[in-house]
Enzyme design. Structure first.
Site, PDB file in Angstrom:
ATOM      1  N   LEU C 237       0.828  -1.221   0.000  1.00  0.00           N
ATOM      2  CA  LEU C 237       0.000   0.000   0.000  1.00  0.00           C
ATOM      3  C   LEU C 237       0.859   1.266   0.000  1.00  0.00           C
ATOM      4  CD1 LEU C 237      -2.818   1.326   0.211  1.00  0.00           C
ATOM      5  CD2 LEU C 237      -2.561   1.225   2.690  1.00  0.00           C
ATOM      6  N   ASP C 238       0.655   2.117  -1.002  1.00  0.00           N
ATOM      7  CA  ASP C 238       1.369   3.392  -1.124  1.00  0.00           C
ATOM      8  C   ASP C 238       2.886   3.212  -1.142  1.00  0.00           C
ATOM      9  OD1 ASP C 238      -1.066   4.712  -1.143  1.00  0.00           O
ATOM     10  OD2 ASP C 238      -1.084   5.005   1.016  1.00  0.00           O
TER      11      ASP C 238
END
Lengths: 294, 294, 294, 294
Positions: C237-238
């Site tokens: 994530l990210d």
């Protein structure tokens, strides 16, 4: 599109923009006036220009519980405070939604950016019409359901067309005008009808490269940074009070076409920021300069 | 202060800066030449200006194992590559440390910044002398153990003083000159002796506010961003090729004094970045514009 | 809207993106290959990561007069150049217009910005469809005449819905996906189908404030600058390779709502710049970092 | 060096920094108090955090003609205004020059920048001493005629050495401490002695890359922008209230060494801006965030 909710929360407030010769106690006088009459201040910013000996102020307060009815505030303030202190002042109410006219020519990027914000409910504004000296962007206006008025301008018909435009603006109760890359110079006569109420975007970091073809000039001069400037229109070309500026880096690898491309992103953001500040009543103009409150 | 170690690691390299009319195969020709002679390329950057039809290139390679001895590289390159392709070129060696003269007047911020970098070993440069038209900064020069030469300049003695300065620069084998807020305009005759070898810092975002008192002019115009520009000096005042620019935000709250204060930080960083690029031989000048390689 | 002319001029070119272990002569080998076969190079940029000992290159040349027919270039290049030098490479042709799918949720600003550029002909791209987990932005899609597909996602139906989305993307021959503030985390399985082909915009200066509610986190931490980051999506994530970032100043006067407002302008510009670089085939990914050519 | 004149003009003023629970009329109350007692306000800025319901204010007025003698202002203000309104407040006088201690290790760039400003008279400050855990920068201190104290720190002697440092700071009447790239973590005990009075510069855009080796981490993550952050030191490492931040662009061409080089220019400017704001008494700290007045 009404389903897109605006971010703001609506409050009923009054806004005063003031400037006057500086002297002791102005701030105390104004805040006391509001305080005594139960006006809850939700924003206050002031600035003193010591060189010009001028005091500037923006104050916003809630109308709920305020002892003076909205329709009387101007009169009371003028009599009790403004006249004795030789103030120049303007009073606005947050529930009066300003009416804005857009002037465009062939380039759509600023127009799209403004209409997108408008449609999404980002701004408290009404846009009753778009005026253009070309027909090219009519489909954009239609797509956003806004009236599009085509006024082709030649040397010969310019005065006449501007007159028609002014009548249309009057008829539609337009408060201010945004030139979203409108590639026609408005006459002094036109400008005088909307003093500090016509916002332009110039595609350079003014005062560098005023006038036509600034990206070509920037490329020729070999600058390492290009910019965009939003300003109020005065009778002096690109010489009016600056509201907002921004810049971006460039280098020898950037062709003129690439400067134009990079510049478009600057132009639309800078223009929209200037319009937003204007809509919030955060700009004071004095001696060809702006005070832009935070 | 010798205890402060420089960050760089020393490699013995040669650097070629080239520009010539663009045509197919230049890049292949140059890289092949280096490749065949066992020159390990550690940096290559090139740029083609399609409008001007000009090819620019900077290539740096290790001298170790290179088949052509350093003293012969220029001759071989000229005969085999540059002449046939009508190239303008310059050859540098990383072990030749350039010799720089500093010109200052009364403001110390750029001088301090350069001397701090020099003392800390940040740059590969020698600074044999500082020249000034005022005595004020002599203590700074002494503090950093650098010869300080005082040449007061009047309308009457200007030509004579510049002549003495040029002799001194020649005597000390100075390669290039940095005007670290030197508040005297050098004559065309002086400038011609150091073509694209005099670096100036101007305290505005050129071409805006060229000439004297740019912060006063910026304040009067009400700009929202101020800048600084480093450029090579030509006979046109503030009109030479721009090397580096940077900007910072300002607003109505900034007095002229505050613009001057903010500007100082810009000036010193922009000037030092330009000097650093110059020292790295990363700048090509062509038609009053620079190509500044990464 | 077809009346709005694009700025670009169309050239028929081929583009090679290459990376491989660094060694002497790669650049000369590639440029010679193109040169000999009469490929006029109009753009070349290369980068050597000395730490990783990796060579990266982007070269673009005109197909007109090129001796090898387009359909054979890949084969010839692989046999003669890439295989011996252990290159990883991709070949693109400028006349193949990439097909992009947009994923959105409730916020329209990035969507509007992309569709405005699309409509104005700013980009060489096709947008056959918009996918959303909400119905809110359907009117925007309709306004721009683009198919809108509604896939509501719950914990339970997520795998199933993603499967349908993938089928739709396949059916429509989608080359890459842009998450224009799509507020759903795509599963690893989905992401694997589009390696380095899903572009996301995160509303913080990554790696600061990864995950949900970054503006709230930034406000709480009292930062003086906020940012936005566009990156390729990976299963972390990210955490994927960063393509572009930009920032803007904030201060104690900015409420969370104001950070959100300021951030929107960053988000749309940063995302569009990343998409533009991707469309130009200027991005190479290697070890979770990008090389973004100029 | 005394010949270098400072830019500022000296005025005898008093400065009040205030924060308190927000309620109607605070501003009017304070300005009335100053006004009635003939205190000419030359600067006023206030901020209301509506979420926290807290009022912040900085006001500066001329002592000339002020009815209350300087030595009594605190008492009168506390009794008449601050206590009833539950204010937290600090009173400063412009003629009290703060005394600052510098802590350094091996890197000289921030030290040089601060000493250059000090020597040039840019700041109203006294620097009675420099403390270091290395001897390397002693020659810099000597060059600027400032006492240099060497306190080598090991795990074993840390508590003892910090105790000696604290005694020295007390003996020299030090008001606040600046860590100019001091590469030792101060203990909680030390920090408690100078609450919101130790200014640090961290070489990243916090909260990204807190802790050691931020440039290495930034390089590994492939960010496109690097930053520097100046903050007050608290017991949480790199977690104290942020005063100032700035950033600069980087790209795949930047090696770690190059990020370090670029970062140095950021670090010194950001640290000096934070120190300047602190010296001007423009910073209020509340709940681990700063209000930095203009």
């Amino acid at each position: 599109m009404k389903t897109i909710k605006p971010l703001r929360e609506r409050k009923n407030t009054a806004i005063l923009l003031i400037h006057c010769p500086d002297r002791q106690g102005i701030l105390a006088t104004v805040t006391e006036f509001l305080n005594k009459n139960k006006g809850n201040i939700i924003y206050l910013d002031q600035h003193v220009d010591r060189q010009e000996k001028t005091f500037y102020m923006r104050v916003e307060w809630e109308l709920e519980n305020f002892a003076i009815p909205p329709g009387k505030i101007g009169e009371y303030f003028d009599t009790l405070i403004a006249s004795p202190l030789k103030m120049t002042w303007k009073l606005y109410f947050s529930d009066e939604i300003p009416r804005m006219a857009l002037f465009v020519s062939k380039m759509p990027h600023c127009l799209f950016d403004i209409l997108a914000r408008y449609t999404a409910g980002e701004w408290d504004v009404k846009i009753p019409l778009i005026i253009s000296n070309h027909e090219l962007l009519k489909p954009v206006a239609e797509r956003f359901d806004i009236d599009f008025h085509y006024f082709p301008v030649t040397k010969e018909n310019k005065a006449e067309q501007e007159q028609k435009e002014l009548e249309l603006l009057k008829e539609k109760n337009i408060d201010f005008v945004v030139l979203a890359r409108y590639m026609q110079i408005l006459s002094s006569d036109f400008v005088k009808q909307f003093p500090n109420k016509i916002i332009n975007i110039h595609h350079s970091f003014l005062p560098a490269f005023a006038g036509a073809k600034p990206y070509h000039a920037a490329h020729k001069r070999g600058v390492k940074i290009i910019g965009a400037t939003s300003h109020y229109v005065t009778s002096e070309l690109d010489g009016g009070p600056i509201i907002e500026q921004d810049v971006t880096r460039c280098s020898h690898v950037d062709t003129i076409q690439n400067l134009i491309r990079k510049g478009r992103d600057l132009e639309k953001i800078v223009l929209s920021q200037a319009v937003y500040k204007h809509l919030q009543r955060k700009i004071l103009v004095y001696k060809n300069r702006t005070v832009v409150f935070n």
